[in-house]
Design a protein around this motif. Structure first.
Motif, PDB file in Angstrom:
ATOM      1  N   PHE A  99      47.565  41.565  24.863  1.00  8.46           N
ATOM      2  CA  PHE A  99      47.206  41.548  26.280  1.00  8.46           C
ATOM      3  C   PHE A  99      46.586  40.202  26.622  1.00  8.46           C
ATOM      4  O   PHE A  99      45.966  39.551  25.767  1.00  8.46           O
ATOM      5  N   TYR A 100      46.737  39.854  27.851  1.00 12.88           N
ATOM      6  CA  TYR A 100      45.960  38.738  28.391  1.00 12.88           C
ATOM      7  C   TYR A 100      45.339  39.207  29.703  1.00 12.88           C
ATOM      8  O   TYR A 100      45.876  40.047  30.408  1.00 12.88           O
ATOM      9  N   THR A 101      44.159  38.690  29.980  1.00  8.99           N
ATOM     10  CA  THR A 101      43.370  39.173  31.118  1.00  8.99           C
ATOM     11  C   THR A 101      43.567  38.280  32.322  1.00  8.99           C
ATOM     12  O   THR A 101      43.480  37.047  32.219  1.00  8.99           O
ATOM     13  N   ILE A 102      43.837  38.927  33.438  1.00  9.31           N
ATOM     14  CA  ILE A 102      43.839  38.228  34.729  1.00  9.31           C
ATOM     15  C   ILE A 102      42.593  38.681  35.473  1.00  9.31           C
ATOM     16  O   ILE A 102      42.455  39.854  35.811  1.00  9.31           O
ATOM     17  N   LYS A 103      41.669  37.778  35.670  1.00  8.29           N
ATOM     18  CA  LYS A 103      40.406  38.141  36.281  1.00  8.29           C
ATOM     19  C   LYS A 103      40.547  38.318  37.790  1.00  8.29           C
ATOM     20  O   LYS A 103      41.403  37.678  38.429  1.00  8.29           O
TER      21      LYS A 103
END
Length: 788
Positions: A286-290
């Motif tokens: 996963f990668y986080t999009i703030k």
């Protein structure tokens, strides 16, 4: 001291007189009916349950952000497109790539089948035995042909006439049999594959796993394994080295070539299972999009990468459940929980107390949800606006949330059992609110259990116990639980994150204890809890009400102190709450402050106020002190339990002195003298505490009427008072057992005797004025209090 016994008991209760109804009493008005309806509705557990569940479901349910607009590739963005929330997006391409790499890294699995050689050995022995049996009869051409056919059919190999003749000649020798089995066993132990051309899964480069038993496997290179062709060559070499005739060697070679079988096979099922397990072991990347990140700025051209990111965000948002679905599930879940909670509370305590606890538990859970939501909001703000490592990690703040403040409140106010129930409900709430966070739920549960023990350890005498429990027990426990969670996860993580979490755990314990300490008095007053702290405050003899009593009604004040001493010691003996009993005893006669001069204990030099009053009027004045005491108690905002004891401390007992005086004064034929006019209004004691106050009140007053208190006279006073109340039905609703009554009576006797114990006379003094001539005294009513 001899035990006190009660005699002449009646086991059938007299019907309690009913208050006559007024003939012209009007029926309830429509307004009264409406008010009664709304009052009942407000006190209905189902209505309260529905309100609580709706509020909790609304606050807990997640409202998903709306989908982002989807522009066309190549066009110019008309406005900024911003991420609506913190989103974890799965990188499917990277995840799939790593899973494929993990699956490809798995070596092919082959199985060494030990049963192959066992079956071969069994067939060889059976063949030779069959041959020996066949030789027992004369060998003819026909029988030999039949033998060859049977061998081919049974063992699937063709034996030549030459070899058969040699076997017949050697009579199927056991030496030949054992030599063949030995050679095959030796070669089979190395492992034989049908053909090395079958290695098509990369075995030539990486080797393969060979399962040699249930728990035994080993990685082999291709060079370490032989195929059937190589095995036959090795067998031929081995046979040539044997000290046998040329024909026997040829026979062994032919037989060995016939029965030699491959015992290593490719295990496709196990190989695929291991590959699948390897794929599953690779977690999704996963990668986080703030929240607030600009995906496309106004005026920029929409490229493929930005478009794919918008699509992934929309897919992530749409994958979340709709608000109505989430709300419905939460509503049903908490409806079941609150239903179970209500029926449990109603089964262990009375309706009014159960309803009070139910309301308090629901209200506290709602306050907790609001605090958790507010804490999450503040944590996001603080973590995004600071560079200090202790406050930089959002999830570290979770350990500082006020998970235990409600547990501390319930443990202090309602007891350990109800605090345990709240701990479980609160832990479920935490786990559900924080997206099924099992570790945070365990953190909340263990912290709650420690908070309950903390209140028990530090006691309930002071409200600071909640604060001390939070600092000295909950905070250290939070540290231990955080470390345990990291050990269970097998991931200690960066040092700064761990330090931040430990700091927040300490802060959480301190904040929970502080908030519980601040709210304790509020919850005490709102939900009318009678705690030991409250009782200690009420028993402070420097309070204005006691100072007023000591000044204006000193006899009543001293009487109350003595009654408190009697009742407190008896309460300790029969396992009642001694502090509640003592406080109630101190306040039981506060109604006498209004007209202290009408009560004999306050009459010093003043004339008898009852001398010129009719017995009925005197009775009214005396009885009225109960009503006035209840009114004054309500004005002082005393707890409901103490007010009930004040109202019940005389029950429906008879004012015997004035009743007897009325019968002596009035002509029975002219006036009808009924007991009801000379009884207290009641009700009779409904609790053991109220009954104990009634008994100690009457016993203390009667003991004061004795001119020379002695052990026998005190015993008689106690016995007569107890028997009178039992016969009169005043103890019917308090559930005293006779064993408890005997214990109370014995305690009263020892306490009173210690108060009125005799002393050695002082030589040279005549304190009792025995030489003084006694004057004739006109009978008065000075004993009316003791006989009331």
């Amino acid at each position: 001291m001899n035990p006190i016994s009660f005699k002449n008991l009646k086991f059938f209760k007299k019907s309690e007189p009913q208050t006559p109804k007024q003939k012209n009493s009007s029926s309830p008005s429509t307004t009264d009916i409406k008010l009664s309806f709304w009052k009942k509705l407000a006190q209905s557990p189902i209505v309260i349950l529905f309100i609580f569940v709706v509020i909790l479901a609304v606050f807990i349910s997640y409202v998903p952000s709306r989908s982002l607009p989807l522009p066309i590739e190549g066009e110019i963005a008309r406005s900024d497109i911003i991420a609506p929330a913190n989103l974890n997006i799965e990188d499917k391409e990277t995840t799939e790539k790593r899973r494929k790499e993990a699956a490809d890294a798995i070596l092919p699995v082959y199985l060494l089948n030990a049963n192959v050689f066992s079956d071969t050995e069994e067939n060889i022995r059976e063949f030779f035995n069959y041959g020996r049996e066949w030789l027992k009869e004369p060998v003819t051409v026909e029988r030999r042909d039949d033998f060859q056919k049977n061998i081919q059919k049974k063992y699937d190999f063709e034996i030549s006439s030459k070899n058969l003749r040699l076997l017949i000649k050697t009579k199927f020798a056991a030496v030949t049999e054992e030599s063949l089995i030995s050679l095959l066993g030796k070669i089979s132990a190395r492992g034989i594959i049908l053909s090395k051309n079958l290695f098509i899964h990369g075995e030539q480069k990486r080797g393969f796993n060979l399962l040699m038993g249930p728990d035994t496997e080993r990685v082999f290179r291709v060079e370490e394994i032989i195929d059937t062709k190589e095995a036959k060559e090795i067998l031929a070499e081995e046979i040539d080295q044997l000290d046998l005739h040329r024909n026997e060697k040829a026979l062994l070679k032919d037989l060995a070539n016939f029965v030699l079988l491959a015992n290593i096979n490719y295990n496709k099922t196990e190989t695929e299972a291991r590959k699948e397990q390897a794929r599953r072991s690779v977690r999704a990347i996963f990668y986080t999009i703030k929240k607030g990140k600009v995906i496309i700025r106004k005026g920029d051209e929409v490229d493929r990468e930005a478009l794919e990111q918008i699509n992934m965000i929309n897919q992530n948002l749409q994958a979340k459940p709709g608000w109505l679905s989430n709300f419905s599930g939460t509503f049903l879940l908490y409806t079941l929980l609150f239903l179970a909670l209500w029926y449990y509370l109603n089964s262990i305590t009375k309706f009014r107390r159960a309803l009070k606890i139910f309301i308090m538990m629901g209200a506290t859970l709602i306050i907790s949800v609001l605090l958790y939501k507010l804490s999450i909001f503040l944590a996001n703000i603080f973590s995004a606006s600071t560079n200090i490592f202790l406050f930089r990690h959002t999830q570290s703040y979770w350990y500082a949330f006020l998970f235990q403040f409600g547990v501390l409140l319930f443990a202090f106010l309602a007891g350990n059992q109800l605090a345990m129930i709240y701990t479980i409900l609160n832990s479920l709430l935490v786990g559900y609110l924080f997206k099924e966070n099992f570790y945070l739920m365990i953190f909340s549960l263990i912290g709650g259990l420690v908070a309950i023990y903390g209140i028990k350890y530090f006691g309930r005498q002071k409200r600071t116990s909640a604060f001390r429990a939070g600092i000295f027990l909950v905070a250290p426990t939070n540290i231990i639980v955080i470390l345990i969670i990291h050990l269970i996860r097998e991931i200690m993580g960066p040092v700064d994150v761990l330090v931040s979490e430990l700091f927040m755990g300490i802060l959480g314990g301190i904040l929970s204890g502080s908030l519980a300490f601040l709210l304790l008095q509020v919850f005490e007053n709102v939900f009318d809890f009678l705690t030991q702290t409250k009782l200690l405050e009420l028993m402070n003899t420097d309070l204005p009400i006691f100072r007023q009593m000591a000044t204006e009604a000193p006899g009543t004040y001293q009487h109350s102190l003595t009654v408190a001493s009697l009742a407190e010691r008896a309460a300790e003996e029969i396992k009642l709450d001694p502090m509640l009993v003592k406080a109630s005893a101190l306040y039981h006669d506060i109604g006498k402050i209004r007209r202290p001069e009408y009560f004999i204990e306050n009459r010093i030099a003043n004339p008898d106020m009852h001398r010129d009053l009719k017995p009925s009027m005197s009775t009214l004045v005396i009885i009225n002190h109960v009503k006035e005491g209840v009114e004054l108690a309500k004005k002082l905002k005393l707890p409901e339990k103490i007010i009930e004891i004040i109202a019940q401390h005389h029950g429906r007992s008879l004012m015997r002195f004035f009743f007897q005086k009325a019968k002596e004064k009035y002509d029975p034929e002219m006036h009808k003298i009924g007991e009801e006019s000379y009884r207290y209004a009641g009700p009779i004691p409904k609790s053991k505490e109220a009954a104990l106050i009634m008994l100690s009140d009457s016993v203390e007053a009667a003991a004061r009427s004795l001119k020379t208190p002695s052990l026998p006279s005190l015993r008689k006073v106690i016995t007569d008072i107890f028997n009178n109340y039992i016969q009169d039905g005043q103890l019917d609703d308090c559930y005293f057992s006779f064993k408890e009554l005997q214990t109370v009576a014995s305690t009263f006797l020892s306490t009173l005797y210690s108060i009125y114990h005799p002393r050695v006379e002082y030589p040279g003094f005549d304190f009792e004025m025995k030489k003084k001539t006694e004057k004739n005294k006109k009978p008065d009513d000075r004993n009316y209090k003791s006989t009331a």
